[in-house]
Design an enzyme around this catalytic site. Structure first.
Site, PDB file in Angstrom:
ATOM      1  N   SER A 132      -6.506 -48.750 -22.437  1.00  0.00           N
ATOM      2  CA  SER A 132      -7.304 -49.959 -22.588  1.00  0.00           C
ATOM      3  C   SER A 132      -6.617 -50.932 -23.556  1.00  0.00           C
ATOM      4  CB  SER A 132      -8.717 -49.594 -23.046  1.00  0.00           C
ATOM      5  OG  SER A 132      -9.585 -50.683 -22.916  1.00  0.00           O
ATOM      6  N   ASP A 156      -5.186 -47.889 -17.448  1.00  0.00           N
ATOM      7  CA  ASP A 156      -6.188 -48.866 -17.024  1.00  0.00           C
ATOM      8  C   ASP A 156      -6.170 -50.166 -17.818  1.00  0.00           C
ATOM      9  OD1 ASP A 156      -8.004 -49.018 -14.821  1.00  0.00           O
ATOM     10  OD2 ASP A 156      -9.619 -49.280 -16.258  1.00  0.00           O
ATOM     11  N   HIS A 305     -13.539 -47.528 -15.868  1.00  0.00           N
ATOM     12  CA  HIS A 305     -12.544 -47.785 -16.917  1.00  0.00           C
ATOM     13  C   HIS A 305     -12.440 -46.606 -17.890  1.00  0.00           C
ATOM     14  CE1 HIS A 305     -10.025 -50.067 -19.614  1.00  0.00           C
ATOM     15  NE2 HIS A 305     -10.909 -49.986 -20.597  1.00  0.00           N
TER      16      HIS A 305
END
Length: 358
Positions: A132, A156, A305
């Site tokens: 992230s 991601d 996510h």
């Protein structure tokens, strides 16, 4: 010199954070260009070469995402260290875990913190794992400091501006602020349940609620005490300065410094892992990945996510396989270069020849 650094840091802070009236009423965080990142070092539990040296060539640095903490991934890092026979450093970015709370909170500042850590640890070359926000931080480091990075695994995220994820970030921040405003007593035996109920008001996903709940405590962290969190008021608190981060996160976590990295490429191998139910890596993201990282691959895992928590075994297998393959390829390349250098030695200059035979 220190005054100049402070001015620069404050200028970055004004650009990065959208101030509101509420923000001005908050006790300000210190403004620092760099901070010392807290880290945990994980060594292989079983090594085929005996005790693993602390400064093994090209260790791994594992970087969490927004509201993450290095301790969340202790078992993952131990698994990686043993499977890859490599030291793994799990770090906390500023305003998270055991690392100092300070502004600014943007990707360039986070990158500077990481580079400072690598230099303090005397790490010449590193393999990065970034999830992230940690993914964007890793990508920016690879593009600006390619000499420090051997390879990277990005989980991601993509190297683009992402205004479409702003609602997701707003919900994250609002849920944390809501819990703080509930003023739940630390002596309440049901405080964890009450925090979970408070988070549920904004976040229906139980996995994300569980993730955020790990940041809430009734006592201050042992290794760092924030100057803006009142641990003497008897309430539970997030260990992060959530009211301060709210002013920056929605804008800066979705940003990407397009002009700064225009024309840059990282020529090492990069493995991208994306969640099929996540909006973080879209078609524009795939295009940007190909432009910045020509030697990449993208793997999809059936998750939101929250990849690391929903499918831990799948993402770990992808990371381990990638680094094992990359290590083999890079070692063969280096061996080939050594053979070439031996077969075709660089010609000596006339002065060097004279010195050799004098």
């Amino acid at each position: 010199m220190k005054m100049l650094q402070g001015v620069r840091a404050f200028q970055k802070l004004k650009k990065s954070c959208a101030y509101s009236t509420a923000a001005k009423e908050l006790k300000p965080l210190p403004v620092k260009e760099t901070v010392n990142m807290a880290y945990d070092l994980h060594l292989p539990e079983r090594s085929v070469i005996g005790k693993m040296p602390y400064h093994s060539p090209e260790p791994i640095v594992f970087i969490h995402g927004l509201f993450g903490w290095k301790r969340f991934y202790r078992n993952d890092c131990k698994t990686l260290a043993t499977a890859l026979q490599t030291p793994v450093y799990a770090v906390d970015m500023r305003n998270h875990g055991d690392t100092e709370h300070a502004m600014p909170f943007d990707y360039n500042t986070l990158m500077d913190d990481l580079v400072l850590l690598l230099r303090k640890l005397d790490i010449k070359k590193v393999n990065l794992i970034g999830y992230s926000m940690g993914g964007k931080m890793s990508m920016l480091t690879a593009l600006n400091y390619p000499e420090l990075v051997s390879s990277a695994c990005i989980i991601d995220n993509a190297p683009i501006n992402q205004p479409h994820i702003s609602p997701f970030l707003k919900v994250f921040s609002k849920s944390c602020q809501h819990v703080e405003n509930m003023k739940i007593r630390a002596t309440d035996k049901e405080w964890r349940s009450k925090v979970a109920v408070g988070l549920k008001r904004y976040i229906p996903n139980p996995g994300i609620r569980s993730y955020l709940l790990q940041n809430v405590s009734g006592t201050p962290p042992k290794k760092y005490r924030s100057p803006v969190i009142d641990w003497n008021d008897g309430n539970v608190h997030f260990v992060n300065p959530v009211n301060h981060l709210f002013q920056c996160v929605v804008k800066d976590a979705s940003a990407w410094p397009v002009e700064q990295v225009a024309g840059k490429q990282f020529l090492g191998p990069v493995n991208f892992i994306r969640g099929t139910k996540s909006e973080f890596v879209n078609a524009d993201g795939e295009k940007a990945i190909a432009e910045y990282f020509p030697y990449h691959k993208i793997q999809s895992i059936n998750t939101t996510h929250n990849v690391l928590h929903e499918r831990p075994q799948e993402y770990l297998r992808s990371v381990i396989d990638f680094f094992k393959t990359t290590r083999y390829v890079l070692e063969r390349k280096r061996d080939s270069e050594r053979v070439t250098m031996i077969a075709k030695p660089k010609p000596l200059t006339s002065s060097q020849n004279a010195a050799e035979y004098s």
